[in-house]
Design a protein around this motif. Structure first.
Motif: not given
Length: 230
Positions: A13-18, A87-93, A134-138, A156-159
């Motif tokens: 994982f990683s994370a950033q702020c607004l 964070i609005i996801n569009s793709y994960f691989s 996704d499991p990364l952008s969470v 809580t998030y849908q992943v």
């Protein structure tokens, strides 16, 4: 041992702020064994941002001393946008290999406005109203929410991954100072019971993961930041 290493390296994982900013971090992975706490691998996390569009990747592999026993590598890619602090996801691989054999190779396209996600395996997953990541952008979502909702202690998030959509709950568990490269770092400790996971997120560095502790079966793993660029 092979199976638990495989499971942990899939959770990088990683994370950033607004207003997420570019980030690159190098991590070392350790496992607690009967021989002691041993370094078994490395990971690189790289977040690229252009006009609020992000590309977030991870590359993980076992170290050279372990390759004879377990030659493992995993590459993940997450893409999406930051819109009004979300964070609005569009793709994960994911591409995952053991030696030269591909064990996982799939893509997921996320249609948030249509409430579904489609896997390259042909499966379609329904999304309930709310944030899907996704499991990364969470962890990007978690970082933003910690900053934007300082009075909230649970998120809580849908992943979505190759098996479907699941809910993961992350609970704030207080502050903790930890030692990184001989320097004390102030962190926020976050726990996800579903994953048996504890995160130490840097307070000064946009809540990026400084230390990650994960239990898989009878083995405990720790991933620690050794260097980063912002």
């Amino acid at each position: 041992m092979n199976k638990v290493i495989f499971l942990f390296l899939g959770l990088l994982f990683s994370a950033q702020c607004l207003s997420i900013t570019p980030y690159k971090g190098n991590y070392e992975l350790y496992a607690e064994t009967v021989m002691g706490n041993l370094k078994i691998g490395n990971a690189i996390l790289n977040l690229e941002v252009t006009d609020n569009k992000f590309i977030f990747t991870t590359e993980a592999s076992t170290g050279s001393l372990w390759k004879a026993l377990y030659d493992y590598s995993r590459y993940e890619k997450s893409m999406g946008n930051e819109v009004d602090g979300q964070i609005i996801n569009s793709y994960f691989s994911v591409i995952e290999k053991i030696k030269d054999e591909v064990k996982k190779d799939y893509e997921i396209t996320i249609e948030t406005d249509k409430n579904y996600a489609v896997s390259s395996t042909g499966e379609e997953f329904e999304i309930k109203p709310g944030l899907l990541v996704d499991p990364l952008s969470v962890y990007l979502a978690l970082s933003n929410d910690i900053i934007n909702k300082p009075n909230q202690s649970e998120f809580t998030y849908q992943v979505v991954d190759e098996v479907g959509v699941k809910y993961l709950q992350f609970k704030l568990d207080g502050s903790e100072k930890i030692l990184i490269n001989e320097s004390e770092v102030e962190t926020m400790r976050v726990i996800c019971n579903e994953l048996q996971l504890t995160l130490n997120l840097s307070v000064e560095e946009n809540f990026q993961p400084i230390k990650i502790h994960k239990i898989n079966g009878k083995t405990a793993f720790t991933m620690t930041l050794i260097s980063f660029e912002t």
